[in-house]
Design a protein around this motif. Structure first.
Motif, PDB file in Angstrom:
ATOM      1  N   MET A   1       0.849  -1.190   0.000  1.00  0.00           N
ATOM      2  CA  MET A   1       0.000   0.000   0.000  1.00  0.00           C
ATOM      3  C   MET A   1       0.884   1.240   0.000  1.00  0.00           C
ATOM      4  N   THR A   2       0.615   2.212  -0.825  1.00  0.00           N
ATOM      5  CA  THR A   2       1.459   3.380  -0.948  1.00  0.00           C
ATOM      6  C   THR A   2       1.161   4.399   0.122  1.00  0.00           C
ATOM      7  N   ALA A   3       2.105   5.328   0.293  1.00  0.00           N
ATOM      8  CA  ALA A   3       1.927   6.377   1.302  1.00  0.00           C
ATOM      9  C   ALA A   3       0.748   7.274   0.979  1.00  0.00           C
ATOM     10  N   LYS A   4       0.391   7.378  -0.322  1.00  0.00           N
ATOM     11  CA  LYS A   4      -0.723   8.225  -0.704  1.00  0.00           C
ATOM     12  C   LYS A   4      -2.025   7.804  -0.030  1.00  0.00           C
ATOM     13  N   PHE A   5      -2.119   6.507   0.248  1.00  0.00           N
ATOM     14  CA  PHE A   5      -3.335   5.986   0.881  1.00  0.00           C
ATOM     15  C   PHE A   5      -3.675   6.771   2.141  1.00  0.00           C
ATOM     16  N   HIS A   6      -2.659   7.141   2.890  1.00  0.00           N
ATOM     17  CA  HIS A   6      -2.887   7.783   4.178  1.00  0.00           C
ATOM     18  C   HIS A   6      -3.298   9.252   4.048  1.00  0.00           C
ATOM     19  N   THR A   7      -3.194   9.810   2.834  1.00  0.00           N
ATOM     20  CA  THR A   7      -3.596  11.200   2.652  1.00  0.00           C
ATOM     21  C   THR A   7      -5.085  11.320   2.366  1.00  0.00           C
ATOM     22  N   LEU A   8      -5.738  10.201   2.062  1.00  0.00           N
ATOM     23  CA  LEU A   8      -7.160  10.237   1.757  1.00  0.00           C
ATOM     24  C   LEU A   8      -7.977  10.317   3.043  1.00  0.00           C
ATOM     25  N   LYS A   9      -9.012  11.103   2.988  1.00  0.00           N
ATOM     26  CA  LYS A   9      -9.905  11.215   4.136  1.00  0.00           C
ATOM     27  C   LYS A   9     -11.244  10.591   3.770  1.00  0.00           C
ATOM     28  N   PRO A  10     -11.585   9.490   4.405  1.00  0.00           N
ATOM     29  CA  PRO A  10     -12.855   8.846   4.061  1.00  0.00           C
ATOM     30  C   PRO A  10     -14.050   9.687   4.474  1.00  0.00           C
ATOM     31  N   THR A  11     -15.128   9.545   3.722  1.00  0.00           N
ATOM     32  CA  THR A  11     -16.381  10.210   4.057  1.00  0.00           C
ATOM     33  C   THR A  11     -17.078   9.492   5.198  1.00  0.00           C
ATOM     34  N   PHE A  12     -16.889   8.171   5.243  1.00  0.00           N
ATOM     35  CA  PHE A  12     -17.535   7.363   6.284  1.00  0.00           C
ATOM     36  C   PHE A  12     -16.710   6.113   6.530  1.00  0.00           C
ATOM     37  N   THR A  13     -16.511   5.801   7.805  1.00  0.00           N
ATOM     38  CA  THR A  13     -15.907   4.536   8.202  1.00  0.00           C
ATOM     39  C   THR A  13     -16.767   3.936   9.298  1.00  0.00           C
ATOM     40  N   SER A  14     -17.159   2.696   9.120  1.00  0.00           N
ATOM     41  CA  SER A  14     -18.013   2.035  10.105  1.00  0.00           C
ATOM     42  C   SER A  14     -17.246   1.766  11.390  1.00  0.00           C
ATOM     43  N   THR A  15     -17.984   1.519  12.449  1.00  0.00           N
ATOM     44  CA  THR A  15     -17.358   1.284  13.752  1.00  0.00           C
ATOM     45  C   THR A  15     -16.488   0.034  13.741  1.00  0.00           C
ATOM     46  N   ASP A  16     -16.809  -0.946  12.901  1.00  0.00           N
ATOM     47  CA  ASP A  16     -15.991  -2.159  12.835  1.00  0.00           C
ATOM     48  C   ASP A  16     -14.842  -2.041  11.830  1.00  0.00           C
ATOM     49  N   SER A  17     -14.745  -0.877  11.151  1.00  0.00           N
ATOM     50  CA  SER A  17     -13.683  -0.587  10.172  1.00  0.00           C
ATOM     51  C   SER A  17     -13.711  -1.511   8.955  1.00  0.00           C
ATOM     52  N   PHE A  18     -14.836  -2.193   8.732  1.00  0.00           N
ATOM     53  CA  PHE A  18     -14.952  -3.092   7.590  1.00  0.00           C
ATOM     54  C   PHE A  18     -15.661  -2.442   6.403  1.00  0.00           C
ATOM     55  N   PHE A  19     -16.095  -1.193   6.566  1.00  0.00           N
ATOM     56  CA  PHE A  19     -16.932  -0.551   5.543  1.00  0.00           C
ATOM     57  C   PHE A  19     -16.533   0.916   5.471  1.00  0.00           C
ATOM     58  N   THR A  20     -15.845   1.289   4.384  1.00  0.00           N
ATOM     59  CA  THR A  20     -15.323   2.649   4.234  1.00  0.00           C
ATOM     60  C   THR A  20     -15.793   3.232   2.909  1.00  0.00           C
ATOM     61  N   LEU A  21     -16.221   4.473   2.943  1.00  0.00           N
ATOM     62  CA  LEU A  21     -16.696   5.162   1.750  1.00  0.00           C
ATOM     63  C   LEU A  21     -15.885   6.423   1.499  1.00  0.00           C
ATOM     64  N   TYR A  22     -15.560   6.638   0.232  1.00  0.00           N
ATOM     65  CA  TYR A  22     -14.938   7.881  -0.218  1.00  0.00           C
ATOM     66  C   TYR A  22     -15.858   8.528  -1.229  1.00  0.00           C
ATOM     67  N   GLN A  23     -16.137   9.811  -1.060  1.00  0.00           N
ATOM     68  CA  GLN A  23     -16.984  10.522  -2.013  1.00  0.00           C
ATOM     69  C   GLN A  23     -16.107  11.257  -3.011  1.00  0.00           C
ATOM     70  N   GLY A  24     -16.322  10.959  -4.281  1.00  0.00           N
ATOM     71  CA  GLY A  24     -15.542  11.619  -5.310  1.00  0.00           C
ATOM     72  C   GLY A  24     -15.469  10.790  -6.575  1.00  0.00           C
ATOM     73  N   ASP A  25     -14.596  11.222  -7.487  1.00  0.00           N
ATOM     74  CA  ASP A  25     -14.407  10.585  -8.784  1.00  0.00           C
ATOM     75  C   ASP A  25     -13.434   9.418  -8.617  1.00  0.00           C
ATOM     76  N   CYS A  26     -13.824   8.239  -9.073  1.00  0.00           N
ATOM     77  CA  CYS A  26     -12.953   7.072  -8.909  1.00  0.00           C
ATOM     78  C   CYS A  26     -11.625   7.248  -9.639  1.00  0.00           C
ATOM     79  N   ASN A  27     -11.608   8.051 -10.692  1.00  0.00           N
ATOM     80  CA  ASN A  27     -10.361   8.256 -11.417  1.00  0.00           C
ATOM     81  C   ASN A  27      -9.365   9.114 -10.650  1.00  0.00           C
ATOM     82  N   GLU A  28      -9.839   9.832  -9.665  1.00  0.00           N
ATOM     83  CA  GLU A  28      -8.955  10.589  -8.792  1.00  0.00           C
ATOM     84  C   GLU A  28      -8.566   9.791  -7.548  1.00  0.00           C
ATOM     85  N   ILE A  29      -9.433   8.885  -7.126  1.00  0.00           N
ATOM     86  CA  ILE A  29      -9.217   8.161  -5.869  1.00  0.00           C
ATOM     87  C   ILE A  29      -8.499   6.831  -6.094  1.00  0.00           C
TER      88      ILE A  29
END
Length: 287
Positions: A1-29
């Motif tokens: 996993m690249t360092a860039k991963f840690h710069t992303l801020k998820p829109t939603f992460t579930s309490t169990d950390s098994f379900f994460t959402l990012y809002q935006g264009d998939c070509n950018e994310i």
């Protein structure tokens, strides 16, 4: 996993950390998740919003889904598919595979792009709908199927394929590439409905086929996150990418509903009931 991963801020992460959402264009994310995902399921725009009409529940309705489902030309569709599939390939591990849902409107473009990008196409799965809407024009055969292309990133690396599990689900015979499922049930849309939402049972089987318990699964057009619900039902982690706030909200509500009713959800999935009745859960530590 690249360092860039840690710069992303998820829109939603579930309490169990098994379900994460990012809002935006998939070509950018997607490029920020280089060599990260074991499996990508994608249900990209079919580009069938052409101001035509169809029938749903006995009522005449427009086939238009939204501006995201419109394109100008065949070349535009090819360019769109080339861009997002290229980024999906970067985001897959070398052992990863991709499942892409489509119809005759876009499946030929998708297949051509996958071949151009040197994916190895494994199967063309046909979802046969048991309750398709009738053809409104009466000038063509009723459209009763959709296809899912299954391809792996690398020509030389092995992909995940749970052959024995699918064989168990098919009466101890090799699973074929035509699957019959009804469209989404009313209980699947109590939190709202995406216009191209897939039945949960279909996604459960696809993920049973092509992922393991420790797999990380991504959906770059996650919509109402049926992929994520299926992944979590099977104990897999999920990352979804979605542009529209409306569908982000539905996805969050569906995850919260799953947390309360996981046992009920599993009981509604015929494949999971079959595996449970065969003690497959316990024997294989699958869930």
């Amino acid at each position: 996993m690249t360092a860039k991963f840690h710069t992303l801020k998820p829109t939603f992460t579930s309490t169990d950390s098994f379900f994460t959402l990012y809002q935006g264009d998939c070509n950018e994310i997607l490029p920020q998740f280089e060599n990260t995902f074991d499996l990508i399921f994608a249900d990209p725009p079919y580009f069938l919003s052409n101001d035509g009409l169809s029938i749903q529940s006995g009522k005449i309705v427009s086939v238009n889904k939204g501006d995201w489902d419109k394109e100008e030309s065949i070349n535009d569709i090819d360019e769109f598919n080339l861009q997002w599939i290229s980024n999906a390939k970067k985001a897959l591990k070398n052992t990863g595979s991709i499942l892409i849902s489509g119809t005759y409107h876009n499946i030929f473009s998708l297949g051509r792009i996958l071949q151009k990008l040197d994916f190895k196409i494994l199967n063309l799965i046909t979802w046969q709908k048991t309750n398709p809407p009738p053809n409104f024009s009466c000038r063509y055969l009723t459209h009763s199927t959709e296809q899912i292309i299954w391809a792996r990133k690398s020509q030389k690396h092995k992909h995940i394929f749970n052959y024995e599990i699918l064989k168990k689900l098919n009466g101890n015979k090799q699973m074929r590439d035509v699957w019959s499922f009804p469209a989404i049930a009313p209980w699947e849309k109590v939190n709202g409905k995406h216009p191209t939402q897939k039945p949960l049972a279909l996604l459960v089987r696809l993920l049973l086929m092509a992922s393991d318990e420790d797999s990380l699964i991504c959906d770059p057009f996650s919509g109402s996150s049926t992929t994520g619900i299926a992944a979590n039902l099977l104990g897999r982690k999920f990352i979804g990418i979605e542009r529209e706030s409306e569908f982000i909200k539905i996805s969050m509500d569906r995850k919260k509903e799953l947390e309360k009713n996981a046992a009920i959800f599993k009981n509604k999935m015929n494949d999971l009931r079959l595996l449970e009745n065969m003690d497959y859960y316990t024997k294989n530590n699958f869930f």
